[in-house]
Motif scaffolding. Sequence first.
Motif, PDB file in Angstrom:
ATOM      1  N   HIS A   1       5.968  -1.419 -13.279  1.00 13.84           N
ATOM      2  CA  HIS A   1       6.548  -2.556 -13.992  1.00 13.84           C
ATOM      3  C   HIS A   1       6.300  -3.821 -13.179  1.00 13.84           C
ATOM      4  O   HIS A   1       6.342  -3.811 -11.951  1.00 13.84           O
ATOM      5  CB  HIS A   1       8.051  -2.343 -14.185  1.00 13.84           C
ATOM      6  CG  HIS A   1       8.652  -3.265 -15.204  1.00 13.84           C
ATOM      7  ND1 HIS A   1       8.946  -4.585 -14.930  1.00 13.84           N
ATOM      8  CD2 HIS A   1       8.998  -3.063 -16.497  1.00 13.84           C
ATOM      9  CE1 HIS A   1       9.458  -5.150 -16.019  1.00 13.84           C
ATOM     10  NE2 HIS A   1       9.501  -4.248 -16.980  1.00 13.84           N
ATOM     11  N   GLN A   2       6.037  -4.912 -13.875  1.00 15.07           N
ATOM     12  CA  GLN A   2       5.745  -6.173 -13.183  1.00 15.07           C
ATOM     13  C   GLN A   2       6.878  -6.586 -12.255  1.00 15.07           C
ATOM     14  O   GLN A   2       6.634  -7.164 -11.187  1.00 15.07           O
ATOM     15  CB  GLN A   2       5.473  -7.290 -14.199  1.00 15.07           C
ATOM     16  CG  GLN A   2       5.179  -8.632 -13.539  1.00 15.07           C
ATOM     17  CD  GLN A   2       4.874  -9.732 -14.519  1.00 15.07           C
ATOM     18  OE1 GLN A   2       3.734  -9.925 -14.896  1.00 15.07           O
ATOM     19  NE2 GLN A   2       5.896 -10.443 -14.956  1.00 15.07           N
ATOM     20  N   ASP A   3       8.122  -6.295 -12.631  1.00 12.97           N
ATOM     21  CA  ASP A   3       9.249  -6.661 -11.775  1.00 12.97           C
ATOM     22  C   ASP A   3       9.112  -6.059 -10.385  1.00 12.97           C
ATOM     23  O   ASP A   3       9.394  -6.713  -9.377  1.00 12.97           O
ATOM     24  CB  ASP A   3      10.572  -6.178 -12.395  1.00 12.97           C
ATOM     25  CG  ASP A   3      11.139  -7.175 -13.390  1.00 12.97           C
ATOM     26  OD1 ASP A   3      10.668  -8.319 -13.413  1.00 12.97           O
ATOM     27  OD2 ASP A   3      12.038  -6.798 -14.145  1.00 12.97           O
ATOM     28  N   GLU A   4       8.684  -4.800 -10.318  1.00 11.54           N
ATOM     29  CA  GLU A   4       8.562  -4.152  -9.019  1.00 11.54           C
ATOM     30  C   GLU A   4       7.416  -4.764  -8.216  1.00 11.54           C
ATOM     31  O   GLU A   4       7.515  -4.919  -6.994  1.00 11.54           O
ATOM     32  CB  GLU A   4       8.351  -2.656  -9.184  1.00 11.54           C
ATOM     33  CG  GLU A   4       8.433  -1.905  -7.874  1.00 11.54           C
ATOM     34  CD  GLU A   4       8.373  -0.408  -8.026  1.00 11.54           C
ATOM     35  OE1 GLU A   4       8.558   0.280  -7.011  1.00 11.54           O
ATOM     36  OE2 GLU A   4       8.120   0.077  -9.146  1.00 11.54           O
ATOM     37  N   VAL A   5       6.327  -5.099  -8.898  1.00  6.13           N
ATOM     38  CA  VAL A   5       5.201  -5.734  -8.215  1.00  6.13           C
ATOM     39  C   VAL A   5       5.629  -7.078  -7.628  1.00  6.13           C
ATOM     40  O   VAL A   5       5.371  -7.380  -6.456  1.00  6.13           O
ATOM     41  CB  VAL A   5       4.014  -5.914  -9.180  1.00  6.13           C
ATOM     42  CG1 VAL A   5       2.870  -6.649  -8.488  1.00  6.13           C
ATOM     43  CG2 VAL A   5       3.532  -4.557  -9.698  1.00  6.13           C
ATOM     44  N   LEU A   6       6.307  -7.879  -8.434  1.00 10.14           N
ATOM     45  CA  LEU A   6       6.730  -9.197  -7.960  1.00 10.14           C
ATOM     46  C   LEU A   6       7.829  -9.093  -6.908  1.00 10.14           C
ATOM     47  O   LEU A   6       7.953  -9.970  -6.056  1.00 10.14           O
ATOM     48  CB  LEU A   6       7.196 -10.047  -9.149  1.00 10.14           C
ATOM     49  CG  LEU A   6       6.086 -10.444 -10.124  1.00 10.14           C
ATOM     50  CD1 LEU A   6       6.659 -11.265 -11.279  1.00 10.14           C
ATOM     51  CD2 LEU A   6       4.980 -11.219  -9.422  1.00 10.14           C
TER      52      LEU A   6
ATOM     53  N   MET B   1       0.819  -1.213   0.000  1.00 10.23           N
ATOM     54  CA  MET B   1       0.000   0.000   0.000  1.00 10.23           C
ATOM     55  C   MET B   1       0.850   1.260   0.000  1.00 10.23           C
ATOM     56  O   MET B   1       0.483   2.274  -0.601  1.00 10.23           O
ATOM     57  CB  MET B   1      -0.925   0.008   1.215  1.00 10.23           C
ATOM     58  CG  MET B   1      -2.108  -0.920   1.122  1.00 10.23           C
ATOM     59  SD  MET B   1      -3.262  -0.463  -0.210  1.00 10.23           S
ATOM     60  CE  MET B   1      -2.962  -1.787  -1.356  1.00 10.23           C
ATOM     61  N   ALA B   2       1.994   1.202   0.680  1.00 11.87           N
ATOM     62  CA  ALA B   2       2.875   2.370   0.702  1.00 11.87           C
ATOM     63  C   ALA B   2       3.419   2.665  -0.687  1.00 11.87           C
ATOM     64  O   ALA B   2       3.565   3.829  -1.078  1.00 11.87           O
ATOM     65  CB  ALA B   2       4.020   2.139   1.688  1.00 11.87           C
ATOM     66  N   ARG B   3       3.698   1.609  -1.454  1.00 10.33           N
ATOM     67  CA  ARG B   3       4.250   1.814  -2.798  1.00 10.33           C
ATOM     68  C   ARG B   3       3.164   2.008  -3.847  1.00 10.33           C
ATOM     69  O   ARG B   3       3.311   2.803  -4.776  1.00 10.33           O
ATOM     70  CB  ARG B   3       5.126   0.607  -3.178  1.00 10.33           C
ATOM     71  CG  ARG B   3       5.621   0.620  -4.618  1.00 10.33           C
ATOM     72  CD  ARG B   3       6.446   1.855  -4.931  1.00 10.33           C
ATOM     73  NE  ARG B   3       6.744   1.939  -6.362  1.00 10.33           N
ATOM     74  CZ  ARG B   3       5.979   2.504  -7.285  1.00 10.33           C
ATOM     75  NH1 ARG B   3       4.810   3.052  -6.925  1.00 10.33           N
ATOM     76  NH2 ARG B   3       6.329   2.536  -8.542  1.00 10.33           N
TER      77      ARG B   3
ATOM     78  N   GLU C   1      -1.532   3.575  -9.728  1.00  6.56           N
ATOM     79  CA  GLU C   1      -0.104   3.395  -9.483  1.00  6.56           C
ATOM     80  C   GLU C   1       0.315   1.938  -9.624  1.00  6.56           C
ATOM     81  O   GLU C   1       1.425   1.644 -10.058  1.00  6.56           O
ATOM     82  CB  GLU C   1       0.250   3.962  -8.115  1.00  6.56           C
ATOM     83  CG  GLU C   1       0.319   5.483  -8.120  1.00  6.56           C
ATOM     84  CD  GLU C   1       0.248   6.082  -6.735  1.00  6.56           C
ATOM     85  OE1 GLU C   1       1.229   6.707  -6.323  1.00  6.56           O
ATOM     86  OE2 GLU C   1      -0.793   5.925  -6.077  1.00  6.56           O
ATOM     87  N   LEU C   2      -0.571   1.027  -9.263  1.00  4.17           N
ATOM     88  CA  LEU C   2      -0.277  -0.391  -9.476  1.00  4.17           C
ATOM     89  C   LEU C   2      -0.289  -0.724 -10.964  1.00  4.17           C
ATOM     90  O   LEU C   2       0.588  -1.434 -11.466  1.00  4.17           O
ATOM     91  CB  LEU C   2      -1.295  -1.248  -8.730  1.00  4.17           C
ATOM     92  CG  LEU C   2      -1.204  -2.757  -8.929  1.00  4.17           C
ATOM     93  CD1 LEU C   2       0.168  -3.291  -8.540  1.00  4.17           C
ATOM     94  CD2 LEU C   2      -2.305  -3.472  -8.144  1.00  4.17           C
ATOM     95  N   ALA C   3      -1.256  -0.202 -11.686  1.00  2.24           N
ATOM     96  CA  ALA C   3      -1.415  -0.541 -13.099  1.00  2.24           C
ATOM     97  C   ALA C   3      -0.233  -0.089 -13.939  1.00  2.24           C
ATOM     98  O   ALA C   3       0.176  -0.788 -14.873  1.00  2.24           O
ATOM     99  CB  ALA C   3      -2.709   0.072 -13.638  1.00  2.24           C
ATOM    100  N   VAL C   4       0.325   1.080 -13.637  1.00  2.00           N
ATOM    101  CA  VAL C   4       1.402   1.626 -14.474  1.00  2.00           C
ATOM    102  C   VAL C   4       2.776   1.156 -14.026  1.00  2.00           C
ATOM    103  O   VAL C   4       3.780   1.448 -14.683  1.00  2.00           O
ATOM    104  CB  VAL C   4       1.356   3.166 -14.501  1.00  2.00           C
ATOM    105  CG1 VAL C   4       0.022   3.654 -15.035  1.00  2.00           C
ATOM    106  CG2 VAL C   4       1.632   3.759 -13.114  1.00  2.00           C
TER     107      VAL C   4
END
Length: 370
Positions: free
Chosen positions: A77-82, A64-66, A72-75
């Motif tokens: 990069h997948q690497d950061e999400v994972l 949630m902080a990020r 912000e989640l949609a845009v």
Amino acid sequence: MSEMPSPVLSAAEFQRRLLAWFDVHGRHDLPWQQERTPYRVWVSEIMLQQTQVATVIPYFERFMARFPTVRELAVAHQDEVLHLWTGLGYYARGRNLHKAAGVLLDEHGGDFPMDAEALAALPGIGRSTAGAIIAQSSGERAVILDGNVKRSLARLHAVEGWPGRPAVERRLWALAEHYTPHERLVDYTQAVMDLGATLCRRGTPECGRCPFADVCLAHARGAERRFPESKPKKSLPTRTTRMLLLRDARGRVLLEQRPASGLWGGLWSLPQFDDEAALTAWLDSHAPGSAIESAGAPFLHVFSHFRLEITPQPARVERLDAVGETRRWYDPENPDAVGLAAPVKSLLTSLAPLALDAPPGPYTHEEIDP
């Protein structure tokens, strides 16, 4: 066999007992219960699938902080999400969360459709999660049937059979529908999940504290642990792999990105080989002049469908050109924000400046991503 066993209580009495218990003993201070929004409820529900609350809380707070909003989640990069998902397991959840955020942004302007069918059409959201998002964020009536609720209802009514079977699941959904109220939906939804998570636990139910002990059919039979029936077990085959820990003169380790789907889909991993000959042939072709060192001790990583025996194989190379888009150098002492498979993260963490110490493992019960 009827679709639904006869309810042991009227819906009104079930709700009265459950909510009275929840008001005193339920969980009221979980992070996602503060500032309830469909987005925060959604992220928490996805993280809580197959994962305990205590494990989820720090992941949820960092996430949630990020990524405080769908946009912000949609845009991202997948690497950061994972990367923020690393260690939470069941990585398809993180990939689907990212995909669904993109759909919400593109097709709904970043808003959540408050319709169970529309929500369930999003990647990674099923019928129960859709119901939880609606009930928890809007207070509108929606039915849930997560693992905790299945267990509680299966015991209360002594429902025979594994809940994964369609006929059994239909009976449990009918019971969940029967008991779900039209008022206090936010509290009821949390309460019915809390009942299974804190009292009607899988291995150690606390029947003496349960508000339904006097009417629970499984308890009356002394057969609480028999319900619900477990998924039929299959023997797990064992596969083997060698993970290449190829380090350059600067101490960096070569990583490869896994394919988007399948095992550890989209995560960064060490190059993997079926045997030593294949690993050696790859080094001869891609990193000539590499010095192979003594292999580390094998360890097990257990998935839901097989066991993977991993042998770490350290090697040295002076330089490696043309790493490419699906390979990168990774510095264990200054790690990048990328998603890592759990055993890979542990191996990288265990790297001393020049040697491999304290091999990881064993690991257990990681889901195979579809």
